[in-house]
Design an enzyme around this catalytic site. Structure first.
Site, PDB file in Angstrom:
ATOM      1  N   SER A   1     -14.053  -8.511   3.362  1.00 43.36           N
ATOM      2  CA  SER A   1     -13.658  -7.171   3.862  1.00 43.36           C
ATOM      3  C   SER A   1     -12.204  -7.170   4.643  1.00 43.36           C
ATOM      4  CB  SER A   1     -14.743  -6.511   4.943  1.00 43.36           C
ATOM      5  OG  SER A   1     -15.866  -6.065   4.054  1.00 43.36           O
TER       6      SER A   1
ATOM      7  N   SER B   1     -16.454  -1.551   8.987  1.00 41.87           N
ATOM      8  CA  SER B   1     -16.380  -2.096   7.455  1.00 41.87           C
ATOM      9  C   SER B   1     -17.451  -1.397   6.559  1.00 41.87           C
ATOM     10  CB  SER B   1     -17.013  -3.769   7.689  1.00 41.87           C
ATOM     11  OG  SER B   1     -16.177  -4.458   6.651  1.00 41.87           O
TER      12      SER B   1
ATOM     13  N   LYS C   1      -9.850  -4.672   3.446  1.00 42.67           N
ATOM     14  CA  LYS C   1      -9.807  -3.293   4.079  1.00 42.67           C
ATOM     15  C   LYS C   1      -8.501  -2.990   5.005  1.00 42.67           C
ATOM     16  CE  LYS C   1     -14.757  -2.248   4.041  1.00 42.67           C
ATOM     17  NZ  LYS C   1     -15.409  -3.521   3.551  1.00 42.67           N
TER      18      LYS C   1
END
Length: 370
Positions: A133, A190, A136
């Site tokens: 993640s 997340s 992101k």
């Protein structure tokens, strides 16, 4: 009568025996019927072992009150299976065997002075690994720099459901939320469906968004980096620690990204429901930390990951930890690094410290230093 009974018993044994076994009534001194019975009736000790090992179950004794009377009840419960160690991509190439002076739990580490760009500590920093993640952070950078309307209401669709890792989400299909709130919970908590929806609602759709992610990586000089989705669920999202430091420096220039990644918690409205989200990095709540930007990540292939900008002893630093072992190990490594920097600066001026960085590397097949 005895003979008749014996004959009847022998006849019954042959009837119970398999048809093809009846022709072999005598084989090494045993009847076919006897062989058949022995196969289905194990010894007592073997039967006990089967029961003990069956699905790793055990009986639990408890007492219930039924109509005012005590009753003993036995309930079969399943034991937890022993944990199986899952190797990350870093483990598979031997990065976990690299030792460093700080005894970090992360296979990869990179720390640099944000102002001078001087490297203070590095360990396997040029190896491209899955980043989970941390992806992101690039997703947020693209949304902000594309100046998309943050007040536009987007809808979560089946296309946003994780069909790769089958992770859960509190955003149900059909939930409606503003782009700004989706960006907020994607960066802070997340949220995978939020990240997927952001990419899907980019001009040209998710394919155009991923192409823009890779174009931005090339623009920033992130030569070890490649993206295939906007959430990081795929292990094909890869980068090196050095590349992620470049991304962190650029992302830190965006006030919205600084705010969204460091908010401890946030409540959002989704189709009339209030959902409370929390930051995946507990360090943002700690008063002794001054964190300006951060992002965590985890999938099995990547291990625990952390990218963070923080001020330590008046110095702005970028920290990157990849492939860390243990749920809290990445933040613990950040703490170890902070203590090392705090001890380093009073003893050595910043310029001199930058001139003698700690560098630890492992020989990794198929990789080369950039």
């Amino acid at each position: 009568m005895l003979k008749l009974a014996l004959a009847a018993a022998i006849s019954m044994m042959f009837l119970l025996a398999p048809p093809d076994a009846a022709a072999r009534t005598k084989h090494k001194g045993r009847t076919a019927a006897a062989k058949h019975v022995k196969q289905v009736k194990p010894k007592r000790t073997d039967l006990a072992k089967v029961i003990a090992d069956d699905n790793r179950q055990r009986m639990v004794r408890r007492i219930e009150m039924v109509h005012g009377k005590r009753r003993v009840v036995y309930q079969r419960v399943r034991r937890a299976a022993p944990a199986i160690a899952i190797l990350s991509a870093g483990d598979l190439v031997g990065l976990n065997k690299t030792h460093d002076p700080l005894d970090l739990r992360s296979s990869v580490a990179y720390v640099m002075d944000q102002t001078s760009s001087e490297v203070l500590f590095e360990k396997n920093s040029t190896v491209a690994l899955p980043i989970a993640s941390i992806t992101k952070l690039m997703t947020g950078l693209l949304v902000v720099q594309a100046h998309q309307n943050l007040d536009e209401v987007l809808t979560i669709t089946d296309a946003d459901v994780d069909k790769h890792k089958y992770t859960s989400s509190r955003l149900a299909v059909g939930a409606r939320m503003t782009r700004g709130n989706l960006l907020h919970i994607a960066l802070m908590s997340s949220e995978n469906r939020a990240a997927a929806a952001l990419g899907r609602n980019y001009p040209g759709g998710i394919d155009a968004f991923v192409a823009a992610m890779n174009a931005k990586a090339r623009e920033l000089g992130m030569n070890d980096t490649h993206y295939v989705d906007s959430s990081g669920l795929s292990s094909q999202n890869v980068s090196s620690a050095r590349d992620l430091a470049k991304l962190a420096i650029t992302a830190h220039q965006e006030p919205l990204l600084r705010q969204y990644t460091t908010d401890p918690n946030y409540a959002v409205q989704a189709s009339g429901r209030t959902l409370q989200y929390h930051n995946t990095n507990y360090l943002v709540k700690m008063p002794d930390w001054n964190i300006g930007l951060q992002k965590t990540g985890f999938i099995n292939e990547a291990g625990r990951c952390l990218v963070m900008q923080a001020m330590i002893q008046g110095r702005n630093v970028i920290m990157v930890f990849l492939d860390s072992k243990g749920k809290q190990s990445r933040t613990a490594d950040a703490g170890r690094m902070r203590k090392w920097l705090e001890a380093l600066k009073p003893a050595i001026p910043a310029a001199a410290a930058a001139a003698v960085p700690v560098t630890v590397s492992a020989v990794v097949p198929g990789t080369a230093a950039q």
